[in-house]
Scaffold this active site. Structure first.
Site, mmCIF file in Angstrom:
data_model
loop_
_atom_site.group_PDB
_atom_site.id
_atom_site.type_symbol
_atom_site.label_atom_id
_atom_site.label_comp_id
_atom_site.label_asym_id
_atom_site.label_seq_id
_atom_site.Cartn_x
_atom_site.Cartn_y
_atom_site.Cartn_z
ATOM 1 N N SER A 81 0.938 -1.313 -0.127
ATOM 2 C CA SER A 81 -0.573 -0.282 0.343
ATOM 3 C C SER A 81 0.957 1.054 0.369
ATOM 4 C CB SER A 81 -0.754 -0.295 1.353
ATOM 5 O OG SER A 81 -0.260 -0.133 2.032
ATOM 6 N N THR A 203 -1.099 3.694 3.126
ATOM 7 C CA THR A 203 -1.030 4.731 3.884
ATOM 8 C C THR A 203 -0.003 5.283 5.272
ATOM 9 O OG1 THR A 203 -3.158 5.925 2.681
ATOM 10 C CG2 THR A 203 -1.683 7.677 4.149
ATOM 11 N N THR A 221 1.609 7.079 0.574
ATOM 12 C CA THR A 221 0.830 5.672 -0.517
ATOM 13 C C THR A 221 1.305 5.663 -1.772
ATOM 14 O OG1 THR A 221 -1.421 5.311 -0.126
ATOM 15 C CG2 THR A 221 -1.652 7.439 -0.726
ATOM 16 N N ARG A 231 -6.534 9.198 -11.038
ATOM 17 C CA ARG A 231 -6.522 9.441 -9.809
ATOM 18 C C ARG A 231 -6.283 9.792 -7.979
ATOM 19 N NH1 ARG A 231 -6.528 7.429 -3.675
ATOM 20 N NH2 ARG A 231 -8.455 7.753 -2.600
ATOM 21 N N THR A 254 -5.868 8.453 6.887
ATOM 22 C CA THR A 254 -5.830 7.318 6.101
ATOM 23 C C THR A 254 -7.573 6.342 5.913
ATOM 24 O OG1 THR A 254 -5.403 4.725 5.923
ATOM 25 C CG2 THR A 254 -5.937 5.460 8.774
ATOM 26 N N GLY A 255 -7.947 5.767 4.886
ATOM 27 C CA GLY A 255 -8.767 5.388 4.803
ATOM 28 C C GLY A 255 -8.852 5.909 3.367
ATOM 29 N N GLY A 257 -9.862 8.006 0.596
ATOM 30 C CA GLY A 257 -9.492 9.905 0.944
ATOM 31 C C GLY A 257 -10.618 11.062 0.094
#
Ligand code: SD4
Length: 342
Positions: A81, A203, A221, A231, A254-255, A257
């Site tokens: 990641s 990330t 990330t 993207r 994080t997660g 975005g």
């Protein structure tokens, strides 16, 4: 909405909640870390923190610490990641996002950069050697190569195999975020699970306070696996995936975005701290803001991590499973489970 009691209970349940993420999880967060200190997202933050600690413990600058720390997962071939060996986008390109910010408000970032294994260091060069903040795509790669960074193939066999597996059922149909289990492309149940969740987390976001009390942050990330080519997530967007202010503290995320960008997440957390909220309360409010504007986001994961200038730490996520690593003079391998809103 979660209330204070809910948070306390989630915190108390923390070690059990995250036991699947790592056996090393410890007790709930200390009230405050001592300076110097460094915190970072996810369990791979432990190793990153220790690299940052090597700088901080010798009296080094927070900026040098967060760069050194972020380079650890970037180089890790088992980490799909961040950096090298990151999962590719829909079309098989490994495209990397990163940002860095120092105590003076200087910042630099790269987005959608291919072929360079250490985007955090390129982001720092953007900050220090150009008048710009953000370079993207081929321009970022070109700049990195001009700066002497090696041009590499970042897709390794393991990541390519996972991508080819995903391709078997992918339909390339952009879908709404509310379609749980898919990310960006309908039809295929995401083999990695909930976007931004335990098994699909990306990330490293890192925040450090040095012995002078100065703060810096870094975020790096490969973004969401199988994303549309082009993207860009929150990580390279100053104020979204990362923000520090030497008067207040810093935050990182994080997660998914997109949800963080929509709400200027990290900037929001820092501004809430400026207004007197604790890092914990600020992270909870930022998650709450996302859910209030878009209740469907409960099916996604977003986690915020924050620290103020006194070394007080906060973390909160939409879903359980978000862990974060802490390091100071007392303990260099702390790992805690964040509480969550759902
Ligand atoms: C992004 N925030 O690109 C990153 C990915 C991530 O857990 O952190 N996923 O949206």
């Amino acid at each position: 909405m979660i209330d204070r009691r809910g948070f306390m209970m989630a915190s108390l349940a923390g070690p059990a909640l995250a036991a699947t993420a790592s056996p090393a999880l410890a007790a709930p967060a200390p009230a405050a870390l001592t300076l110097p200190c460094v915190i970072s997202t996810w369990d791979f933050g432990i190793a990153a923190n220790q690299a940052a600690w090597a700088v901080l413990s010798k009296g080094g600058r927070a900026l040098d610490a967060v760069e050194a720390g972020a380079r650890i997962p970037e180089a890790d071939l088992k980490n799909h990641s961040v950096g090298r060996a990151g999962y590719p986008d829909r079309d098989g390109h490994v495209t990397l996002d990163a940002s860095i910010m120092d105590e003076k408000g200087n910042c630099g970032a790269v987005a959608g950069m291919e072929h360079i294994a250490h985007p955090i260091s390129v982001a720092r060069r953007v900050m220090e050697r150009t008048p710009h903040v953000l370079l993207v795509g081929d321009g970022a790669t070109q700049f990195a190569m001009e700066q002497g960074f090696p041009h590499e193939t970042l897709l390794n066999a393991e990541s390519e195999a996972a991508w080819r597996e995903w391709l078997k059922t992918a339909k390339y149909r952009p879908v709404a975020n509310s379609e749980v289990g898919t990310y960006g492309h309908g039809g295929a149940a995401a083999p990695l699970g909930v976007p931004g969740g335990k098994s699909n987390h990306d990330t490293i976001g890192m925040l450090a306070l040095d012995a002078h009390g100065d703060i810096s942050g870094a975020c790096t990330t490969s973004g969401m696996a199988w994303k549309l080519h082009g993207r860009v997530g929150d990580s390279p967007i100053i104020g979204a995936g990362l923000y520090v202010d030497n008067e207040v503290g810093g935050a990182t995320s994080t997660g998914v975005g997109e949800e963080v960008i929509r709400n200027c997440g990290s900037f929001l957390v820092v501004e809430l701290m400026r207004q007197g909220r604790s890092p914990q309360a600020a992270c909870e409010e930022a998650v709450g803001r996302i859910l209030k504007r878009k209740p469907d986001a409960k099916d996604l994961q977003v986690g915020f991590l924050a620290i103020n200038k006194r070394g007080e730490v906060g973390a909160w996520a939409i879903q359980s499973g978000f862990s974060y690593a802490l390091c100071d003079g007392h303990k260099q391998d702390g790992l805690l489970a964040s509480g969550s809103a759902t």
